[in-house]
Design a protein around this motif. Structure first.
Motif, PDB file in Angstrom:
ATOM      1  N   LEU A  44       8.399   6.204  12.188  1.00  0.00           N
ATOM      2  CA  LEU A  44       8.217   7.398  11.852  1.00  0.00           C
ATOM      3  C   LEU A  44       8.600   7.210   9.948  1.00  0.00           C
ATOM      4  O   LEU A  44       7.754   8.191   9.172  1.00  0.00           O
ATOM      5  CB  LEU A  44       8.565   8.317  12.674  1.00  0.00           C
ATOM      6  CG  LEU A  44       9.013  10.107  12.243  1.00  0.00           C
ATOM      7  CD1 LEU A  44       7.108  10.309  11.900  1.00  0.00           C
ATOM      8  CD2 LEU A  44       8.671  10.876  12.796  1.00  0.00           C
ATOM      9  N   ALA A  45      10.316   7.284  10.244  1.00  0.00           N
ATOM     10  CA  ALA A  45      10.878   7.296   8.612  1.00  0.00           C
ATOM     11  C   ALA A  45       9.883   6.357   7.919  1.00  0.00           C
ATOM     12  O   ALA A  45      10.271   6.576   6.252  1.00  0.00           O
ATOM     13  CB  ALA A  45      11.968   6.545   8.815  1.00  0.00           C
ATOM     14  N   LEU A  46       9.859   5.193   8.068  1.00  0.00           N
ATOM     15  CA  LEU A  46       8.921   4.352   7.837  1.00  0.00           C
ATOM     16  C   LEU A  46       7.478   4.382   7.164  1.00  0.00           C
ATOM     17  O   LEU A  46       7.107   4.664   6.084  1.00  0.00           O
ATOM     18  CB  LEU A  46       8.783   2.913   8.173  1.00  0.00           C
ATOM     19  CG  LEU A  46       8.583   1.608   7.760  1.00  0.00           C
ATOM     20  CD1 LEU A  46       9.006   1.537   6.235  1.00  0.00           C
ATOM     21  CD2 LEU A  46       8.024   0.652   8.441  1.00  0.00           C
ATOM     22  N   GLY A  47       6.921   5.208   8.286  1.00  0.00           N
ATOM     23  CA  GLY A  47       5.634   5.708   7.469  1.00  0.00           C
ATOM     24  C   GLY A  47       5.354   6.621   6.560  1.00  0.00           C
ATOM     25  O   GLY A  47       4.590   6.748   5.834  1.00  0.00           O
ATOM     26  N   LEU A  48       6.616   7.708   6.386  1.00  0.00           N
ATOM     27  CA  LEU A  48       6.713   8.374   6.256  1.00  0.00           C
ATOM     28  C   LEU A  48       7.068   8.132   4.534  1.00  0.00           C
ATOM     29  O   LEU A  48       6.516   8.832   3.287  1.00  0.00           O
ATOM     30  CB  LEU A  48       7.636   9.430   6.108  1.00  0.00           C
ATOM     31  CG  LEU A  48       7.471  10.494   7.784  1.00  0.00           C
ATOM     32  CD1 LEU A  48       8.890  11.681   7.969  1.00  0.00           C
ATOM     33  CD2 LEU A  48       6.171  11.509   7.467  1.00  0.00           C
ATOM     34  N   VAL A  49       8.246   7.272   4.574  1.00  0.00           N
ATOM     35  CA  VAL A  49       7.713   6.306   3.045  1.00  0.00           C
ATOM     36  C   VAL A  49       6.702   5.922   2.710  1.00  0.00           C
ATOM     37  O   VAL A  49       6.671   6.344   1.299  1.00  0.00           O
ATOM     38  CB  VAL A  49       9.331   5.805   3.310  1.00  0.00           C
ATOM     39  CG1 VAL A  49       9.805   4.886   2.039  1.00  0.00           C
ATOM     40  CG2 VAL A  49      10.712   6.499   3.530  1.00  0.00           C
ATOM     41  N   GLY A  50       5.804   5.581   3.504  1.00  0.00           N
ATOM     42  CA  GLY A  50       4.973   4.146   2.915  1.00  0.00           C
ATOM     43  C   GLY A  50       3.827   5.420   2.271  1.00  0.00           C
ATOM     44  O   GLY A  50       2.916   5.608   1.387  1.00  0.00           O
ATOM     45  N   PHE A  51       3.577   7.058   3.500  1.00  0.00           N
ATOM     46  CA  PHE A  51       2.980   8.209   3.308  1.00  0.00           C
ATOM     47  C   PHE A  51       3.350   8.473   1.342  1.00  0.00           C
ATOM     48  O   PHE A  51       2.499   8.706   0.355  1.00  0.00           O
ATOM     49  CB  PHE A  51       2.599   8.948   3.635  1.00  0.00           C
ATOM     50  CG  PHE A  51       2.156   9.848   3.576  1.00  0.00           C
ATOM     51  CD1 PHE A  51       0.571   9.396   3.683  1.00  0.00           C
ATOM     52  CD2 PHE A  51       2.350  11.642   2.644  1.00  0.00           C
ATOM     53  CE1 PHE A  51      -0.228  11.050   3.792  1.00  0.00           C
ATOM     54  CE2 PHE A  51       1.718  12.295   2.610  1.00  0.00           C
ATOM     55  CZ  PHE A  51       1.073  12.237   2.875  1.00  0.00           C
ATOM     56  N   VAL A  53       5.233   7.052  -0.856  1.00  0.00           N
ATOM     57  CA  VAL A  53       5.027   6.353  -1.849  1.00  0.00           C
ATOM     58  C   VAL A  53       3.022   6.031  -2.411  1.00  0.00           C
ATOM     59  O   VAL A  53       3.002   5.624  -3.547  1.00  0.00           O
ATOM     60  CB  VAL A  53       5.718   5.086  -1.531  1.00  0.00           C
ATOM     61  CG1 VAL A  53       4.547   3.866  -2.436  1.00  0.00           C
ATOM     62  CG2 VAL A  53       6.977   4.801  -1.337  1.00  0.00           C
ATOM     63  N   SER A  54       2.155   6.025  -1.727  1.00  0.00           N
ATOM     64  CA  SER A  54       0.900   5.899  -1.287  1.00  0.00           C
ATOM     65  C   SER A  54       0.578   7.434  -1.934  1.00  0.00           C
ATOM     66  O   SER A  54      -0.025   7.117  -2.977  1.00  0.00           O
ATOM     67  CB  SER A  54       0.304   5.519   0.309  1.00  0.00           C
ATOM     68  OG  SER A  54       0.268   7.261   0.677  1.00  0.00           O
ATOM     69  N   LYS A  55       0.423   8.252  -1.341  1.00  0.00           N
ATOM     70  CA  LYS A  55       0.669   9.440  -2.368  1.00  0.00           C
ATOM     71  C   LYS A  55       1.117   9.746  -4.242  1.00  0.00           C
ATOM     72  O   LYS A  55       0.722  10.171  -5.467  1.00  0.00           O
ATOM     73  CB  LYS A  55       1.338  11.159  -2.288  1.00  0.00           C
ATOM     74  CG  LYS A  55       0.260  10.772  -0.487  1.00  0.00           C
ATOM     75  CD  LYS A  55      -1.034  11.363  -0.812  1.00  0.00           C
ATOM     76  CE  LYS A  55      -1.155  13.116  -1.035  1.00  0.00           C
ATOM     77  NZ  LYS A  55      -2.190  13.373  -0.541  1.00  0.00           N
ATOM     78  N   GLN A  56       2.385   8.893  -4.181  1.00  0.00           N
ATOM     79  CA  GLN A  56       2.966   9.176  -6.079  1.00  0.00           C
ATOM     80  C   GLN A  56       2.471   7.981  -6.526  1.00  0.00           C
ATOM     81  O   GLN A  56       2.661   7.228  -8.106  1.00  0.00           O
ATOM     82  CB  GLN A  56       4.474   9.026  -5.818  1.00  0.00           C
ATOM     83  CG  GLN A  56       4.287  10.356  -5.276  1.00  0.00           C
ATOM     84  CD  GLN A  56       4.319  11.686  -6.268  1.00  0.00           C
ATOM     85  OE1 GLN A  56       4.361  11.412  -7.253  1.00  0.00           O
ATOM     86  NE2 GLN A  56       4.033  12.665  -5.468  1.00  0.00           N
ATOM     87  N   ALA A  57       1.401   6.477  -5.909  1.00  0.00           N
ATOM     88  CA  ALA A  57       1.156   5.361  -6.243  1.00  0.00           C
ATOM     89  C   ALA A  57       0.960   5.402  -7.467  1.00  0.00           C
ATOM     90  O   ALA A  57       0.937   4.450  -8.972  1.00  0.00           O
ATOM     91  CB  ALA A  57       0.674   4.413  -5.356  1.00  0.00           C
TER      92      ALA A  57
END
Length: 70
Positions: A44-51, A53-57
């Motif tokens: 969950l933590a990894l998914g939230l970080v990935g999300f 980053v993808s929003k701010q990419a």
């Protein structure tokens, strides 16, 4: 006749990596349901970080390429 190994090749490699993960993080001493909770929290933590980053990419790429950031 000798019986073949239970796992060979890539399956054995994966089993060894899972074992290494359990030993490294001390998960071998947890109950299966506790291990599930630990792994779910980590994913969950990894998914939230990935999300995030993808929003701010877009703005991250634009910032590092020297463009204007809005």
């Amino acid at each position: 006749w000798a019986s073949p190994p239970l796992r060979c090749g890539e399956g054995r490699w994966l089993d060894l990596r899972i074992f290494q993960y359990n030993i490294t993080f001390g998960l071998y001493m947890l109950e299966p349901w506790e291990r599930l909770v630990f792994n779910a929290a980590g994913l969950l933590a990894l998914g939230l970080v990935g999300f995030s980053v993808s929003k701010q990419a877009g703005s991250i790429v634009q910032y590092f390429s020297g463009g204007q950031v809005s």
